[in-house]
Design a protein around this motif. Structure first.
Motif, PDB file in Angstrom:
ATOM      1  N   GLU A 102      -7.003  -1.454   3.479  1.00 45.25           N
ATOM      2  CA  GLU A 102      -6.911  -2.510   2.474  1.00 45.25           C
ATOM      3  C   GLU A 102      -5.884  -3.552   2.887  1.00 45.25           C
ATOM      4  O   GLU A 102      -4.798  -3.211   3.354  1.00 45.25           O
ATOM      5  N   ASP A 103      -6.260  -4.809   2.703  1.00 44.93           N
ATOM      6  CA  ASP A 103      -5.350  -5.918   3.003  1.00 44.93           C
ATOM      7  C   ASP A 103      -4.915  -6.558   1.696  1.00 44.93           C
ATOM      8  O   ASP A 103      -5.678  -6.628   0.730  1.00 44.93           O
ATOM      9  N   ILE A 104      -3.694  -7.052   1.691  1.00 46.64           N
ATOM     10  CA  ILE A 104      -3.192  -7.763   0.519  1.00 46.64           C
ATOM     11  C   ILE A 104      -2.274  -8.875   1.014  1.00 46.64           C
ATOM     12  O   ILE A 104      -1.522  -8.692   1.973  1.00 46.64           O
ATOM     13  N   LEU A 105      -2.397 -10.013   0.382  1.00 45.33           N
ATOM     14  CA  LEU A 105      -1.553 -11.141   0.749  1.00 45.33           C
ATOM     15  C   LEU A 105      -0.604 -11.360  -0.417  1.00 45.33           C
ATOM     16  O   LEU A 105      -1.030 -11.433  -1.573  1.00 45.33           O
ATOM     17  N   ILE A 158       7.538  -2.916   4.183  1.00 44.00           N
ATOM     18  CA  ILE A 158       6.903  -3.291   2.916  1.00 44.00           C
ATOM     19  C   ILE A 158       5.983  -2.173   2.431  1.00 44.00           C
ATOM     20  O   ILE A 158       5.971  -1.835   1.245  1.00 44.00           O
ATOM     21  N   ARG A 159       5.223  -1.547   3.333  1.00 45.86           N
ATOM     22  CA  ARG A 159       4.350  -0.424   2.955  1.00 45.86           C
ATOM     23  C   ARG A 159       5.169   0.716   2.343  1.00 45.86           C
ATOM     24  O   ARG A 159       4.797   1.278   1.317  1.00 45.86           O
ATOM     25  N   LYS A 160       6.294   1.049   3.003  1.00 45.43           N
ATOM     26  CA  LYS A 160       7.151   2.133   2.503  1.00 45.43           C
ATOM     27  C   LYS A 160       7.725   1.789   1.129  1.00 45.43           C
ATOM     28  O   LYS A 160       7.800   2.640   0.243  1.00 45.43           O
ATOM     29  N   ALA A 161       8.151   0.549   0.971  1.00 40.04           N
ATOM     30  CA  ALA A 161       8.733   0.125  -0.302  1.00 40.04           C
ATOM     31  C   ALA A 161       7.699   0.198  -1.429  1.00 40.04           C
ATOM     32  O   ALA A 161       7.990   0.665  -2.533  1.00 40.04           O
ATOM     33  N   VAL A 162       6.485  -0.243  -1.140  1.00 37.90           N
ATOM     34  CA  VAL A 162       5.417  -0.207  -2.145  1.00 37.90           C
ATOM     35  C   VAL A 162       5.065   1.239  -2.485  1.00 37.90           C
ATOM     36  O   VAL A 162       4.933   1.606  -3.657  1.00 37.90           O
ATOM     37  N   GLU A 163       4.935   2.078  -1.471  1.00 39.19           N
ATOM     38  CA  GLU A 163       4.587   3.485  -1.708  1.00 39.19           C
ATOM     39  C   GLU A 163       5.666   4.190  -2.530  1.00 39.19           C
ATOM     40  O   GLU A 163       5.369   4.943  -3.457  1.00 39.19           O
ATOM     41  N   SER A 164       6.911   3.929  -2.222  1.00 38.37           N
ATOM     42  CA  SER A 164       8.027   4.526  -2.962  1.00 38.37           C
ATOM     43  C   SER A 164       8.001   4.108  -4.433  1.00 38.37           C
ATOM     44  O   SER A 164       8.182   4.932  -5.333  1.00 38.37           O
TER      45      SER A 164
END
Length: 91
Positions: free
Chosen positions: A4-7, A32-38
């Motif tokens: 999945e892509d997100i802008l 950013i991926r880690k921050a969102v997952e957390s």
């Protein structure tokens, strides 16, 4: 690996702040991926805790009500003072 892509747009200075805290070999997108997952895990835990149902209590009949026995009175305390006999006439 990622499907999945997100802008997203961030406030000015955010990219510089992220860059300043990255590990030497870490990519900004990984950060950013880690921050969102957390953050997702934190919020999902809050939601799950809020949805946890309360245990169901069975209604009690009037006969099933348990009444407490009246409290027992404590026995009188024994005196630790020595007993003194009162003098008698023949002594």
């Amino acid at each position: 690996m990622f499907s999945e892509d997100i802008l997203g747009r961030f406030p000015e200075g955010t990219v510089d702040r992220i860059s300043a805290v990255l590990a030497e070999d870490e990519e900004r997108t990984a950060f950013i991926r880690k921050a969102v997952e957390s953050e997702l895990q934190r919020r999902e835990a809050i939601i799950a805790a809020a949805r946890k149902p309360e245990p169901v209590k069975a209604p009690m009949s009037k006969k099933a009500v348990i009444r407490k026995a009246p409290a027992k009175k404590a026995p009188p305390k024994k005196s630790t003072a020595k007993k003194v006999r009162a003098p008698t006439k023949d002594r």
